[in-house]
Design a protein around this motif. Sequence first.
Motif, PDB file in Angstrom:
ATOM      1  N   ARG A  67      -1.936  -0.189  -2.039  1.00 50.11           N
ATOM      2  CA  ARG A  67      -2.637  -0.048  -0.765  1.00 50.11           C
ATOM      3  C   ARG A  67      -3.068  -1.396  -0.200  1.00 50.11           C
ATOM      4  O   ARG A  67      -3.581  -2.259  -0.910  1.00 50.11           O
ATOM      5  CB  ARG A  67      -3.872   0.842  -0.938  1.00 50.11           C
ATOM      6  CG  ARG A  67      -4.638   1.097   0.351  1.00 50.11           C
ATOM      7  CD  ARG A  67      -5.561   2.266   0.181  1.00 50.11           C
ATOM      8  NE  ARG A  67      -6.458   2.435   1.303  1.00 50.11           N
ATOM      9  CZ  ARG A  67      -7.242   3.503   1.466  1.00 50.11           C
ATOM     10  NH1 ARG A  67      -7.212   4.475   0.570  1.00 50.11           N
ATOM     11  NH2 ARG A  67      -8.039   3.596   2.500  1.00 50.11           N
ATOM     12  N   ARG A  73      -3.932   1.004   7.629  1.00 48.30           N
ATOM     13  CA  ARG A  73      -3.906   1.259   6.196  1.00 48.30           C
ATOM     14  C   ARG A  73      -2.474   1.578   5.784  1.00 48.30           C
ATOM     15  O   ARG A  73      -1.832   2.461   6.354  1.00 48.30           O
ATOM     16  CB  ARG A  73      -4.801   2.440   5.843  1.00 48.30           C
ATOM     17  CG  ARG A  73      -4.971   2.657   4.339  1.00 48.30           C
ATOM     18  CD  ARG A  73      -5.640   3.979   4.054  1.00 48.30           C
ATOM     19  NE  ARG A  73      -4.758   5.099   4.393  1.00 48.30           N
ATOM     20  CZ  ARG A  73      -5.169   6.371   4.512  1.00 48.30           C
ATOM     21  NH1 ARG A  73      -6.436   6.662   4.378  1.00 48.30           N
ATOM     22  NH2 ARG A  73      -4.298   7.326   4.797  1.00 48.30           N
ATOM     23  N   THR A  91       0.361   2.111   2.379  1.00 48.71           N
ATOM     24  CA  THR A  91       0.711   2.233   0.972  1.00 48.71           C
ATOM     25  C   THR A  91       2.233   2.212   0.896  1.00 48.71           C
ATOM     26  O   THR A  91       2.911   2.059   1.921  1.00 48.71           O
ATOM     27  CB  THR A  91       0.178   3.541   0.350  1.00 48.71           C
ATOM     28  OG1 THR A  91       0.869   4.655   0.945  1.00 48.71           O
ATOM     29  CG2 THR A  91      -1.318   3.692   0.580  1.00 48.71           C
TER      30      THR A  91
END
Length: 237
Positions: free
Chosen positions: A68, A92, A94
């Motif tokens: 992440r 964000r 990942t």
Amino acid sequence: MKTVIFVFVVFTSLLNAQVLRATYEVSYGIFQTMGIADARFETHEDDTYAIRIEARTTGVAKFLSNNRTEMYESRGKIINGKLVPDTYTKIRKTNSDKITKIYTFDHLKKTVFKEIQDQGKTHKEINDFYAGEDILTLFFNVKHYMKFRQNQLLYAIGANKENGRIDVIFPKGDVVSKMKKELGTEEGNFVKVILNDRIFSSANGELLINLNEEGLCEKAILEDVLLFGDIIGKRVK
């Protein structure tokens, strides 16, 4: 990893320099160093500013969080020495997904518009509440509150989702002595910030912060996190 984990470590006052850079390590109980945050603050000749924080997990935390990373950015104007945001962006990522949130401020109408981009889809709405600052500009504007060292009840986009409330407390007497002991230093200025959010299952998201004489954060502690104790953010360069 939560937004504020990497935001609080750059809690700092606005300096006169054109560009300010700092790097922080965040450690968490048995995980030791769980992340790195690189911060950049710059001002321009047309009285605009840009703040950008890029945070990434490391070690075990990187594995557990699916690699992440997070990016926070605030852009806007400098008015009477204070930062006034036009936009606040959070990204964000990942290995499997990416979510972007863009907040646009209409200060005249006291409205904040939110755009969410997720898996190729875009959703737009009006944010549940208005605040004149985002979490980055609020922390950089703290010098205006430090002048009188009076406790402040503030609100910011990017803080807790309910209403964005943040309490800034300037401790005195025995409380300061206790903070100095916990932060491991006698030097600088000491501030307590209550985020009113259960960050990592801490009671209220209470931060102890040490600022150097230039106003730059040297160390911060998020207290009483469930199972692991404290989360510590420390400036490394």
